[in-house]
Design a protein around this motif. Structure first.
Motif, PDB file in Angstrom:
ATOM      1  N   UNK A   6      -3.590   7.463   3.008  1.00 15.75           N
ATOM      2  CA  UNK A   6      -2.586   6.466   3.342  1.00 15.75           C
ATOM      3  C   UNK A   6      -2.809   5.914   4.757  1.00 15.75           C
ATOM      4  N   UNK A   7      -3.178   6.812   5.689  1.00 19.89           N
ATOM      5  CA  UNK A   7      -3.424   6.377   7.061  1.00 19.89           C
ATOM      6  C   UNK A   7      -4.573   5.371   7.115  1.00 19.89           C
ATOM      7  N   UNK A   8      -5.660   5.664   6.430  1.00 18.55           N
ATOM      8  CA  UNK A   8      -6.826   4.772   6.445  1.00 18.55           C
ATOM      9  C   UNK A   8      -6.488   3.418   5.847  1.00 18.55           C
ATOM     10  N   UNK A   9      -5.747   3.447   4.746  1.00 16.45           N
ATOM     11  CA  UNK A   9      -5.404   2.180   4.087  1.00 16.45           C
ATOM     12  C   UNK A   9      -4.471   1.318   4.933  1.00 16.45           C
ATOM     13  N   UNK A  10      -3.507   1.935   5.583  1.00 19.94           N
ATOM     14  CA  UNK A  10      -2.544   1.155   6.360  1.00 19.94           C
ATOM     15  C   UNK A  10      -3.112   0.706   7.714  1.00 19.94           C
ATOM     16  N   UNK A  11      -3.965   1.521   8.325  1.00 18.72           N
ATOM     17  CA  UNK A  11      -4.531   1.153   9.630  1.00 18.72           C
ATOM     18  C   UNK A  11      -5.424  -0.072   9.529  1.00 18.72           C
ATOM     19  N   UNK A  16       0.834  -1.199   0.000  1.00 16.55           N
ATOM     20  CA  UNK A  16       0.000   0.000   0.000  1.00 16.55           C
ATOM     21  C   UNK A  16       0.874   1.256   0.000  1.00 16.55           C
ATOM     22  N   UNK A  17       1.905   1.265   0.823  1.00 22.85           N
ATOM     23  CA  UNK A  17       2.780   2.433   0.910  1.00 22.85           C
ATOM     24  C   UNK A  17       3.518   2.660  -0.410  1.00 22.85           C
ATOM     25  N   UNK A  18       4.040   1.564  -0.975  1.00 20.03           N
ATOM     26  CA  UNK A  18       4.762   1.684  -2.242  1.00 20.03           C
ATOM     27  C   UNK A  18       3.847   2.174  -3.354  1.00 20.03           C
ATOM     28  N   UNK A  19       2.641   1.612  -3.467  1.00 19.62           N
ATOM     29  CA  UNK A  19       1.692   2.036  -4.507  1.00 19.62           C
ATOM     30  C   UNK A  19       1.340   3.512  -4.337  1.00 19.62           C
ATOM     31  N   UNK A  20       1.143   3.908  -3.089  1.00 14.05           N
ATOM     32  CA  UNK A  20       0.773   5.307  -2.810  1.00 14.05           C
ATOM     33  C   UNK A  20       1.917   6.246  -3.219  1.00 14.05           C
ATOM     34  N   UNK A  58     -13.511   2.547  -2.522  1.00 13.48           N
ATOM     35  CA  UNK A  58     -12.643   1.657  -1.751  1.00 13.48           C
ATOM     36  C   UNK A  58     -13.083   1.602  -0.288  1.00 13.48           C
ATOM     37  N   UNK A  59     -13.465   2.768   0.260  1.00 11.73           N
ATOM     38  CA  UNK A  59     -13.907   2.836   1.649  1.00 11.73           C
ATOM     39  C   UNK A  59     -15.160   1.994   1.880  1.00 11.73           C
TER      40      UNK A  59
END
Length: 440
Positions: A110-115, A40-44, A74-75
């Motif tokens: 990014x925060x929402x996706x990683x959490x 997720x971080x890399x894609x972002x 996505x949400x």
């Protein structure tokens, strides 16, 4: 180390082995979550950053209408999965609020996706630990009862563990901070999420790029896993000792002895407490009963003077009622004891007995039920007849409408499948019965 110490030390190892199995599975879950989060971080970064660098200003830039619409879709999927997996309501509400907002910046995305991955990880840990601790408590109660009764030299009925007792044992806070295992998991989760958010913000501020950020995230995951592993092993150690001490209460064992594993890894406190004897009523976790510290391997042994404090490998035990030395029933293994004295499903000589307290050990045929009524025979009396030589047992047998009372001294007891009559076998090998008319 004497015979009984070895038995209880082995019981401790068995239960802690279950913790190691859960820890191994948890390690896999951490790797899975870290891999997904890393992607997720890399894609972002690849979507928004130039040459893998991102400034704080870039991270705070709002999503445009197209990006916001795509993220809101996505949400909705996140919300559906969160409800399906029964994730915390606080997390679901956060997703709901984000899904209806008209403005979101890149860092919030990014925060929402990683959490999400951390929330799912914590939920998995909670379920795994609850299952582990419940199993350890119940299994430890039965196996402690078996070993303690074997030590005393006499087996007897042992009540099944109630589900509410298991829940109380695994959920009740026991440490000085007043937190249970579930509270510690959520605390570890919150700490990991907050740390990840801090690391991301720091990365944006210094514009260091994605590679250093990924490395720090991995280090934070390693710390979180170490905390989780420590929690699993410490809580398992406590629940196992709690089960043992509850069993001592049930069996009227008034004292217990600390048994430490003495090797180079043994802590000073465990070395000093090894062989110390405490009253059951004075048991307090971390002070007079294990665990005394994280990763504590110490356990307890029922203390009976002259038996558990011996140095040889004898299997003799002291009869607490007479003070005489007796020998335990060495031919009854744990499974046989559990079936006979807990589940009352023994398939041996007592097949078909229905006792005064309503327990049926196994079913008789309809023909046998019609010809034999043994409801006046006490369950403990039946067991004593099997265990103790020259025990006098009594049974009422109905045959042809007449009731007859039989009394006999027995080393074995059986039911004749044809007549339903109890036959008592004497040490001489002869079968004898004294027959009494009803009322005598």
């Amino acid at each position: 180390m004497n015979y009984w110490e070895k038995r209880f030390e082995r019981l401790k190892r068995q239960q802690m082995g279950k913790a190691e199995t859960v820890t191994a599975a948890m390690r896999s879950e951490y790797v899975k979550a870290l891999t997904a989060l890393r992607k997720e971080v890399l894609d972002w970064y690849y979507r928004y950053a130039e040459e893998n660098e991102m400034s704080l200003a870039d991270a705070k830039r709002e999503l445009d209408a197209r990006e916001l619409k795509a993220f809101q879709l996505t949400l909705k999927e996140y919300i559906r999965l969160a409800k399906k997996k029964d994730l915390p309501q606080k997390y679901i509400k956060m997703l709901d609020k984000a899904s209806i907002r008209t403005r979101l910046d890149r860092s919030q995305e990014l925060y929402i996706k990683t959490s999400r991955y951390v929330e799912e990880l914590a939920k998995s840990q909670n379920l795994s630990m609850r299952s582990l601790l419940s199993e350890v408590y119940e299994d430890s109660v039965y196996k402690t009862a078996y070993e303690a009764q074997k030590l005393k030299g006499k087996f007897s009925t042992f009540k099944e563990v109630a589900k509410r007792d298991i829940e109380t044992a695994v959920s009740q806070p026991w440490a000085s901070d007043g937190k249970d295992f579930s509270g510690r998991i959520w605390e570890n989760k919150a700490q990991l999420i907050n740390t990840l958010q801090t690391e991301m913000t720091r990365s944006f501020m210094i514009g260091e790029g994605v590679a250093p950020l990924i490395n720090r995230i991995q280090k934070r995951f390693n710390v979180s896993f170490s905390n989780a592993r420590r929690l699993v092993e410490t809580e398992t150690a406590y629940v196992q000792e709690k089960a043992m001490l509850d069993t001592y209460d049930a069996l009227d064992v008034e004292q217990y002895q600390i048994l430490a594993v003495l090797d180079l890894k043994t802590s000073d406190i465990c070395r000093h407490l090894d062989k110390k004897v405490f009253d059951r009523k004075d048991a307090k976790p971390g002070i007079t009963m294990p665990p005394f510290h994280c990763y504590c391997r110490s356990t307890t042994v029922p203390y009976i003077e002259g038996v558990t404090d011996g140095t040889d490998d004898t299997r003799a035990a002291r009869d607490l009622s007479t003070g005489k030395t007796v020998f335990v029933e060495g031919d009854l293994n744990y499974e046989e004891w559990y079936n006979k004295y807990v589940k009352n499903t023994d398939t041996g000589a007592l097949t078909g007995l229905k006792t005064s307290n309503g327990i049926t050990i196994a079913k008789l045929s309809k023909h046998q039920q019609e010809r034999a009524d043994v409801r006046n025979l006490d369950l403990d009396g039946i067991r004593d007849a099997l265990i103790n030589p020259l025990h006098i047992g009594e049974v009422v047998v109905k045959e042809n409408g007449n009731s007859q009372r039989f009394i006999g001294e027995a080393t074995t007891v059986n039911i004749n499948p044809d007549t339903g009559v109890i036959i008592t076998s004497w040490p001489t090998g002869k079968s004898r019965l004294k027959k009494y008319k009803k009322g005598k």
